[in-house]
Design a protein around this motif. Structure first.
Motif, PDB file in Angstrom:
ATOM      1  N   ARG A 253      35.625  34.776  58.049  1.00 11.47           N
ATOM      2  CA  ARG A 253      35.350  35.616  56.880  1.00 11.47           C
ATOM      3  C   ARG A 253      36.526  36.515  56.545  1.00 11.47           C
ATOM      4  N   ASP A 254      37.642  36.265  57.170  1.00 11.80           N
ATOM      5  CA  ASP A 254      38.848  37.051  56.920  1.00 11.80           C
ATOM      6  C   ASP A 254      39.314  36.829  55.479  1.00 11.80           C
ATOM      7  N   LYS A 255      39.522  37.906  54.748  1.00  6.91           N
ATOM      8  CA  LYS A 255      39.869  37.756  53.329  1.00  6.91           C
ATOM      9  C   LYS A 255      41.275  37.173  53.146  1.00  6.91           C
ATOM     10  N   ASN A 256      42.096  37.254  54.165  1.00  7.94           N
ATOM     11  CA  ASN A 256      43.455  36.710  54.089  1.00  7.94           C
ATOM     12  C   ASN A 256      43.567  35.328  54.742  1.00  7.94           C
ATOM     13  N   LYS A 257      42.434  34.645  54.874  1.00  4.27           N
ATOM     14  CA  LYS A 257      42.456  33.373  55.610  1.00  4.27           C
ATOM     15  C   LYS A 257      43.299  32.296  54.931  1.00  4.27           C
ATOM     16  N   ALA A 258      43.396  32.333  53.603  1.00  2.00           N
ATOM     17  CA  ALA A 258      44.218  31.330  52.923  1.00  2.00           C
ATOM     18  C   ALA A 258      45.687  31.500  53.315  1.00  2.00           C
ATOM     19  N   GLN A 259      46.147  32.746  53.334  1.00  4.31           N
ATOM     20  CA  GLN A 259      47.527  33.009  53.714  1.00  4.31           C
ATOM     21  C   GLN A 259      47.784  32.645  55.171  1.00  4.31           C
ATOM     22  N   GLN A 260      46.823  32.985  56.034  1.00  2.71           N
ATOM     23  CA  GLN A 260      46.971  32.673  57.459  1.00  2.71           C
ATOM     24  C   GLN A 260      46.986  31.163  57.698  1.00  2.71           C
ATOM     25  N   ALA A 261      46.131  30.443  56.969  1.00  4.37           N
ATOM     26  CA  ALA A 261      46.092  28.980  57.098  1.00  4.37           C
ATOM     27  C   ALA A 261      47.406  28.363  56.633  1.00  4.37           C
ATOM     28  N   ALA A 292      40.269  26.582  53.093  1.00  5.08           N
ATOM     29  CA  ALA A 292      40.383  28.024  53.311  1.00  5.08           C
ATOM     30  C   ALA A 292      40.551  28.749  51.981  1.00  5.08           C
ATOM     31  N   CYS A 293      41.342  28.160  51.092  1.00  2.12           N
ATOM     32  CA  CYS A 293      41.562  28.759  49.770  1.00  2.12           C
ATOM     33  C   CYS A 293      40.267  28.794  48.962  1.00  2.12           C
ATOM     34  N   ALA A 298      34.635  34.186  48.434  1.00  6.10           N
ATOM     35  CA  ALA A 298      33.609  35.084  48.956  1.00  6.10           C
ATOM     36  C   ALA A 298      34.111  36.517  49.086  1.00  6.10           C
ATOM     37  N   SER A 299      35.447  36.706  49.075  1.00  5.51           N
ATOM     38  CA  SER A 299      36.002  38.050  49.220  1.00  5.51           C
ATOM     39  C   SER A 299      35.773  38.904  47.973  1.00  5.51           C
ATOM     40  N   GLU A 300      35.654  38.230  46.811  1.00  8.61           N
ATOM     41  CA  GLU A 300      35.424  38.908  45.524  1.00  8.61           C
ATOM     42  C   GLU A 300      36.526  39.904  45.183  1.00  8.61           C
ATOM     43  N   ASP A 301      37.686  39.744  45.808  1.00 11.56           N
ATOM     44  CA  ASP A 301      38.846  40.583  45.502  1.00 11.56           C
ATOM     45  C   ASP A 301      39.779  39.771  44.618  1.00 11.56           C
ATOM     46  N   THR A 302      39.980  40.230  43.391  1.00  9.85           N
ATOM     47  CA  THR A 302      40.724  39.462  42.408  1.00  9.85           C
ATOM     48  C   THR A 302      42.126  39.097  42.868  1.00  9.85           C
ATOM     49  N   LYS A 303      42.845  40.062  43.423  1.00 11.20           N
ATOM     50  CA  LYS A 303      44.215  39.805  43.870  1.00 11.20           C
ATOM     51  C   LYS A 303      44.253  38.765  44.986  1.00 11.20           C
ATOM     52  N   THR A 304      43.311  38.885  45.919  1.00  9.92           N
ATOM     53  CA  THR A 304      43.242  37.940  47.036  1.00  9.92           C
ATOM     54  C   THR A 304      42.910  36.540  46.529  1.00  9.92           C
ATOM     55  N   MET A 305      41.989  36.456  45.573  1.00  9.08           N
ATOM     56  CA  MET A 305      41.605  35.165  45.020  1.00  9.08           C
ATOM     57  C   MET A 305      42.754  34.518  44.256  1.00  9.08           C
ATOM     58  N   GLU A 306      43.517  35.335  43.525  1.00 12.44           N
ATOM     59  CA  GLU A 306      44.668  34.805  42.791  1.00 12.44           C
ATOM     60  C   GLU A 306      45.708  34.253  43.754  1.00 12.44           C
ATOM     61  N   GLU A 307      45.935  34.970  44.853  1.00 10.77           N
ATOM     62  CA  GLU A 307      46.889  34.526  45.849  1.00 10.77           C
ATOM     63  C   GLU A 307      46.418  33.217  46.493  1.00 10.77           C
ATOM     64  N   ALA A 308      45.116  33.137  46.768  1.00  7.20           N
ATOM     65  CA  ALA A 308      44.556  31.923  47.366  1.00  7.20           C
ATOM     66  C   ALA A 308      44.712  30.736  46.420  1.00  7.20           C
ATOM     67  N   MET A 343      39.272  29.741  39.639  1.00  3.44           N
ATOM     68  CA  MET A 343      39.922  29.788  38.327  1.00  3.44           C
ATOM     69  C   MET A 343      38.919  30.124  37.229  1.00  3.44           C
ATOM     70  N   PRO A 344      39.246  31.076  36.361  1.00  6.88           N
ATOM     71  CA  PRO A 344      38.331  31.436  35.266  1.00  6.88           C
ATOM     72  C   PRO A 344      38.096  30.245  34.345  1.00  6.88           C
ATOM     73  N   GLU A 345      36.891  30.164  33.804  1.00  6.05           N
ATOM     74  CA  GLU A 345      36.583  29.068  32.887  1.00  6.05           C
ATOM     75  C   GLU A 345      37.384  29.215  31.607  1.00  6.05           C
ATOM     76  N   GLY A 346      37.697  28.077  31.022  1.00  9.77           N
ATOM     77  CA  GLY A 346      38.484  28.088  29.805  1.00  9.77           C
ATOM     78  C   GLY A 346      39.219  26.782  29.636  1.00  9.77           C
ATOM     79  N   GLU A 347      40.086  26.717  28.634  1.00  7.69           N
ATOM     80  CA  GLU A 347      40.795  25.478  28.327  1.00  7.69           C
ATOM     81  C   GLU A 347      41.699  25.040  29.478  1.00  7.69           C
ATOM     82  N   LEU A 348      42.445  25.998  30.060  1.00  5.73           N
ATOM     83  CA  LEU A 348      43.348  25.665  31.155  1.00  5.73           C
ATOM     84  C   LEU A 348      42.576  25.161  32.372  1.00  5.73           C
TER      85      LEU A 348
END
Length: 403
Positions: A253-261, A292-293, A298-308, A343-348
């Protein structure tokens, strides 16, 4: 053929030709042949031969008295059959050996091979809830009865614990590893932990709910690397070891797990470049980073999710352009899940899903998992558009040709 030859020998011996009477070696040879069948029927036939041997022995023909090889081979036949009830039968045979030993049969005594075979039967059984508990009970019984346990038997138990659904399995696996290290330190060279021992322990930690599980896994990994650097090649981490550690991060449940992986994946590549050929990342290694990404959401932290999300895009591109790997169906499935969750919904968003799915079609790896992740990643309209009239139950052969 082995059974027919054995039956022929038995029939000829009944006509008075005692020189043709099969002995324990003949029966063991036939049982070994059956054990390679890998199915319930072959295992049952092997057990029937064991029963016949015991009957002949009870009738006074000690030439055919079953020995350790007989029992261990039959137990292994059930372990290999991977069918319901096989583990229970293997365990019953273990206790049957103990009873024969108590009755004075010196040729039958459970040993490390017996133990490993029974534990392996539990490891591959469907009863993941109690498999670890049953395996440990057999293990403790064997130790109490003086069985000299070796690395193979210990590894069988660690593998069973790694696959077990028990919450206590990770702690028990670490305890078993510590026991191996202690036994080896006090002079039992047969119990020396190897790369399988450490890798299985790390795999068990992937099922732990302890927030410190990743740190515990990294501590074991660091210990392996230090020992390997000191010249012990038998515990040098390989791709399975590093991937197991990545899995621990991915399931945490570590919020930085994507970076660690990602860091671990990069370290694998570095170790491979430095000469550890067994550390070369596999497709599974990349897939675990993508996983992991995806679950960083589940972290619900926008910056962390963007990094993942950035890490996932980079990881998938590295896999896609790898000189020795190519994406599997799980690579595409996991990347679709990343897009759907991060990723937010939309055309991209829709264009990226379109691109990922069409690539999976061109690569011929559209599995049921890819279809499920596609359905969950975007709108129902996008899903129908991408399927273009094709039925999920009957996808084009070109889409699935490489599964």
């Amino acid at each position: 053929r082995a059974l027919k030859l054995l039956s022929l020998m038995e029939d000829m011996s009944k006509t008075g030709n005692s020189n043709i009477l099969p002995d324990v070696w003949s029966f063991n040879l036939a049982i070994k042949a059956l054990s390679k069948g890998g199915d319930r029927r072959s295992a049952r036939q092997a057990l029937e031969l064991l029963d016949r041997m015991e009957k002949w022995s009870m009738d006074g023909n000690e030439r055919i008295a079953p020995d350790n090889v007989t029992f261990n081979t039959v137990i292994n036949a059930f372990a290999r059959s991977r069918t319901k009830g096989s583990a229970e039968t293997a365990e019953e045979l273990y206790y049957r050996m103990k009873e024969l030993e108590k009755g004075g049969k010196s040729s039958v005594k459970p040993d490390a091979v017996t133990l490993a075979s029974v534990v392996n039967a539990w490891a591959i059984s469907d009863d993941t809830r109690s498999s670890g508990r049953r395996a440990i009970a057999i293990f403790e019984d064997a130790k109490e009865n003086g069985v000299i346990i070796d690395t193979v038997a210990y590894n069988a138990l660690l593998n069973c614990l790694a696959k077990s659904g028990s919450r206590q399995a990770p702690d028990r696996a670490e305890a078993v590893l510590r026991e191996m290290e202690y036994e080896y330190a006090r002079g039992n060279t047969n119990a020396k932990p190897d790369v399988i021992s450490y890798t299985s322990t790390i795999s068990a930690l992937a099922r732990s709910r302890d927030s410190m599980a990743p740190k515990r896994a990294m501590t074991i990994l660091a210990r392996m690397e230090a020992e390997a650097a000191g010249g012990d090649d038998k515990i040098r981490p390989n791709a399975f070891t590093y991937s197991a550690a990545i899995r621990v991060w991915a399931r945490s449940r570590d919020k930085n797990k994507a970076q660690q992986a990602q860091n671990l994946l990069n370290w694998m590549e570095e170790q491979y470049r430095r000469g550890n050929g067994s550390a070369r990342p596999t497709c599974t290694s990349y897939n675990l980073v993508l996983n992991a990404c995806a679950y960083t959401a589940a972290s619900e932290d926008t910056k962390t999710m963007e990094e993942a999300f950035k890490i996932a895009c980079l990881t998938f591109e590295e896999l896609r352009t790898s000189p020795y790997l190519k994406p599997s169906h799980m690579s595409y499935a996991n990347f679709l899940e990343v897009v759907g969750k991060l990723m937010p919904e939309g055309e991209l968003h829709d264009k990226l899903i379109d691109n990922i799915f069409r690539r999976s079609c061109r690569d011929g790896v559209v599995s049921n998992t890819v279809i499920r992740r596609l359905r969950g990643a975007g709108s129902s309209h996008l899903f129908k558009t991408l399927l273009d009239g094709e039925r999920v139950s009957n996808l084009p052969q070109a889409w699935t040709r490489n599964l």
